[in-house]
Design an enzyme around this catalytic site. Structure first.
Site, PDB file in Angstrom:
ATOM      1  CG  ASP A  19      -7.632  -5.435   1.470  1.00 61.71           C
ATOM      2  OD1 ASP A  19      -8.636  -5.037   2.088  1.00 61.71           O
ATOM      3  OD2 ASP A  19      -7.530  -5.391   0.230  1.00 61.71           O
ATOM      4  CG  ASP A  23      -0.505 -20.119  -1.139  1.00 64.59           C
ATOM      5  OD1 ASP A  23       0.059 -20.167  -0.025  1.00 64.59           O
ATOM      6  OD2 ASP A  23      -0.016 -20.636  -2.164  1.00 64.59           O
ATOM      7  CE  LYS A  50       2.883 -17.302  -2.092  1.00 70.01           C
ATOM      8  NZ  LYS A  50       2.536 -18.708  -2.503  1.00 70.01           N
ATOM      9  CG  ASP A  54     -13.225  -8.002   1.913  1.00 66.80           C
ATOM     10  OD1 ASP A  54     -12.914  -7.269   2.869  1.00 66.80           O
ATOM     11  OD2 ASP A  54     -13.802  -7.585   0.889  1.00 66.80           O
ATOM     12  CE1 TYR A  79      -3.281  -2.914   0.732  1.00 64.16           C
ATOM     13  CE2 TYR A  79      -4.592  -0.922   0.967  1.00 64.16           C
ATOM     14  CZ  TYR A  79      -4.513  -2.281   0.774  1.00 64.16           C
ATOM     15  OH  TYR A  79      -5.654  -3.014   0.638  1.00 64.16           O
TER      16      TYR A  79
HETATM   17  C1  IPM Z   1     -10.345  -2.054   3.666  1.00 62.48           C
HETATM   18  C2  IPM Z   1     -10.602  -1.472   2.310  1.00 62.48           C
HETATM   19  C3  IPM Z   1      -9.524  -0.441   2.023  1.00 62.48           C
HETATM   20  C4  IPM Z   1      -8.197  -1.160   1.960  1.00 62.48           C
HETATM   21  C5  IPM Z   1      -9.753   0.422   0.771  1.00 62.48           C
HETATM   22  C6  IPM Z   1     -11.064   1.153   0.834  1.00 62.48           C
HETATM   23  C7  IPM Z   1      -8.614   1.379   0.549  1.00 62.48           C
HETATM   24  O1  IPM Z   1     -10.646  -2.464   1.355  1.00 62.48           O
HETATM   25  O2  IPM Z   1     -10.342  -1.302   4.655  1.00 62.48           O
HETATM   26  O3  IPM Z   1     -10.149  -3.265   3.756  1.00 62.48           O
HETATM   27  O4  IPM Z   1      -7.828  -1.718   0.920  1.00 62.48           O
HETATM   28  O5  IPM Z   1      -7.519  -1.184   2.986  1.00 62.48           O
HETATM   29 MG    MG Z   2     -10.555  -4.443   2.132  1.00 63.03          MG
END
Ligand code: IPM
Ligand code: MG
Length: 369
Positions: free
Chosen positions: A247, A223, A191, A251, A141
């Protein structure tokens, strides 16, 4: 207690869900005699439209003068041009970096009441309760070089995955500190079979682990972890991972419980004091739902405010030292689910989904006692 809370709703459903959190915080304030004041400013796409910047200096000043930040979400199709010079997401990234919030805590909890909404078979969901500690201010990032250019052979772009020893050490230590008070197991993801930064990550994790003999350290390739999170989610306690892995995997972990709309997160620059006191001075921590701005349902009162409300509970506990109050909020969310109330994201049929505001009112009502 008095506290100044910066409420940055942002874009899409962001302002809709933070408004419900404020209702709940107000109810807590009234019941326990806390004086919460809210300050706000534009961030993300809304801020770009108003000022040209995704995090205007005025907003940053408001944040720096607050005890904690309640953040909504940023982004939307309007600002999605890949060639744009400034993006809504720059706002949250600048906040994380500017406040030194290197550790992002993302609990992956499965609510008994929502097992039907999960894509996984119920037997896999037994005893699932883990937390991802995502490194938040380094890695791909923020690494330099980060740019795009064109030469005679065509277009090229580069991002850089770089970590210093210190950056790895502090986030891994945070994971161990959390694990000490939980099931005493840390999975450190990397990794190392491919990447130099991962080999350093594994080395540092091992070194930090030596200081925590009571906590089991398991190194796992990222992975493989992606597969284990789905096939064996109850095997995890604390997962620590670099920014991008964290990240993606958070999710994935979030949907195990049935909806992204349920899970809160806390971004910290240090562990809260053990004595349960409030953290004073220094830069504020930031609390936000894991979900994004969901432009498709924005303005329709369909959003689930629970992830934001649970983020407010984390704020009470971790920034203000108000654990009892945090628990009351969390219990209220449990009760609303137990009584069968659902927003559309977690409705599995039969129920008539409630609006964002109705859910907020209900939780605030329970919290008011
Ligand atoms: C998160 C989101 C952010 C990230 C985006 C909105 C920049 O996906 O907080 O997980 O990638 O960190
Ligand atoms: Mg995210």
């Amino acid at each position: 207690m008095d506290a100044r809370i910066a409420v940055l709703g942002g874009d899409g459903i962001g302002p809709e869900v933070t408004a419900e959190s404020v209702k709940v915080l107000d109810a807590i304030g009234r019941r326990f005699g806390h004086d919460f004041t809210y300050v706000t400013g534009p961030v993300g796409g809304a801020a770009i439209d108003a000022t040209g910047s995704a995090l205007p200096a005025d907003t940053m000043n408001i944040v720096l003068g607050s005890d904690a930040v309640l953040f909504g979400a940023v982004g939307g199709p309007k600002w999605d041009d890949p060639l744009a010079k400034v993006r809504p997401e720059d706002g949250i990234l600048a906040l994380r970096k500017g406040l030194g919030l290197f550790a992002n805590l993302r609990p992956a909890k499965v609510y008994e009441q929502l097992i039907d909404a999960s894509p996984l078979r119920p037997e896999l969901l037994k005893d699932v309760d883990f937390i991802i500690v995502r490194e938040l201010t380094g890695g791909l990032y923020f690494g330099k070089p980060k740019r795009r250019w064109e030469n005679s052979r065509g277009r090229r772009a580069v991002d850089t995955l770089a970590y210093s020893e210190k950056e790895i050490e502090r986030v891994v230590r945070m994971a161990f500190e959390l694990a000490k008070d939980r099931k005493k197991r840390v999975h450190s993801l990397d990794k190392m079979n491919v990447m130099e930064s991962s080999r350093l990550w594994r080395e540092i994790a091992t070194e930090v682990g030596i200081e925590y003999p009571d906590v089991e350290l398991i190194h796992m390739l990222a992975d493989n972890a992606a597969m284990q999170i789905i096939t064996n989610p109850s095997s995890f306690d604390v997962i620590v991972a670099e920014n991008t892995f964290g990240d993606i995997l958070s999710d994935e972990a979030a949907v195990i419980g049935g909806s992204l709309g349920m899970l809160p997160s806390a971004s910290l620059s240090s562990l809260p004091p053990k004595n349960g006191r409030r953290r004073r001075g220094g830069k504020p921590a930031l609390y936000e739902p894991i979900h994004g701005s969901a432009p498709d349902i924005a303005g329709k009162s369909l959003a689930n405010p629970m992830a934001s409300i649970l983020s407010a509970a984390m704020l009470l506990r971790l920034s203000l030292g108000l654990s009892a109050e945090a628990e009351i909020v969390e219990n209220a969310v449990d009760s609303v689910l137990a009584e069968g109330y659902r927003t559309h994201d977690i409705a599995t049929g039969g129920e008539r989904p409630l609006t964002t505001g109705q859910v907020g009112d209900m939780i605030a009502g329970l919290v008011a006692g």
